[in-house]
Scaffold this active site. Structure first.
Site, short mmCIF file in Angstrom:
data_model
loop_
_atom_site.label_atom_id
_atom_site.label_comp_id
_atom_site.label_asym_id
_atom_site.label_seq_id
_atom_site.Cartn_x
_atom_site.Cartn_y
_atom_site.Cartn_z
N HIS A 1 0.83 -1.37 0.02
CA HIS A 1 0.08 0.01 0.01
C HIS A 1 0.73 1.31 0.06
CE1 HIS A 1 -3.75 -2.29 0.78
NE2 HIS A 1 -2.85 -2.91 1.64
N THR B 1 14.08 -6.71 2.66
CA THR B 1 13.87 -5.41 2.27
C THR B 1 14.62 -4.84 0.96
OG1 THR B 1 15.36 -4.15 3.96
CG2 THR B 1 13.18 -4.87 4.59
N LYS B 2 15.61 -5.77 0.71
CA LYS B 2 16.53 -5.30 -0.43
C LYS B 2 16.95 -6.67 -0.93
CE LYS B 2 18.51 -0.94 1.43
NZ LYS B 2 19.69 -0.48 2.40
#
Length: 186
Positions: A117, A165-166
């Protein structure tokens, strides 16, 4: 030609909940939820394979295993290679597409998420999606979470409980929240 809501998501468009095509998401998820009842009610590998093909539209290779229960929101956008093992209680949110290449091991309770989102509160009632790719021979440890847009490189290891996250480089071990490289694999 009008694109369906999934084509729009996969092309990078953010779809507000007020979009006239947004209902397609709920309809597809409902279809998948009904099919998951049958998949999660069996432990027979042949039956799991058959039920997975009903959900995804693709036959699971005989060398690959999904151990129920498994949770998937759409299923049509998950591709699973050969000699893959997906352990119990994994969650695959695949509107942005999930590609799991050959020889991948996925531990129990792993979350692979392609949807997100917007961060801005005024835009948050919308949905975007980015693909996740798990490259050949990678291992994802129990309870790890792979976030949208991530590629886990060939031979990489994501340790248990990590939040990725990466992108994860090939031949590395990552750990932690957020996951960071802790070791190079020779």
């Amino acid at each position: 030609m009008n694109k369906d809501v999934f084509q729009r998501l996969q092309s990078g468009e953010v779809i507000p909940y007020s979009d006239p095509a947004h209902h397609q998401i709920a309809e597809a998820a409902s279809r998948t939820n009904n099919l998951l009842i049958n998949l999660n009610a069996t432990t027979n590998p042949d039956s799991v394979r058959k039920q997975w093909s009903n959900i995804s539209g693709n036959m699971l290779d005989v060398t690959s295993t999904i151990k129920p229960p498994v949770f998937v929101n759409i299923g049509l956008f998950t591709r699973i290679g050969k000699n893959v093992c997906i352990d119990h209680s994994c969650s695959l949110l695949d509107m942005g597409t999930i590609t799991i290449e050959d020889d991948v091991l996925i531990g129990p309770k792993v979350n692979i998420v392609t949807e997100e989102h917007p961060v801005k509160p005024s835009e948050r009632r919308a949905l975007g999606a980015k693909p996740v790719i798990i490259k050949r021979n990678a291992t994802i440890g129990a309870g790890a979470t792979i976030l949208p847009g991530i590629t886990v490189g060939e031979n990489a290891v994501v340790t248990a409980g990590s939040v990725v996250t990466k992108d994860v480089s090939a031949n590395t071990v990552v750990a932690g929240i957020p996951a960071k490289v802790i070791e190079e694999i020779n």
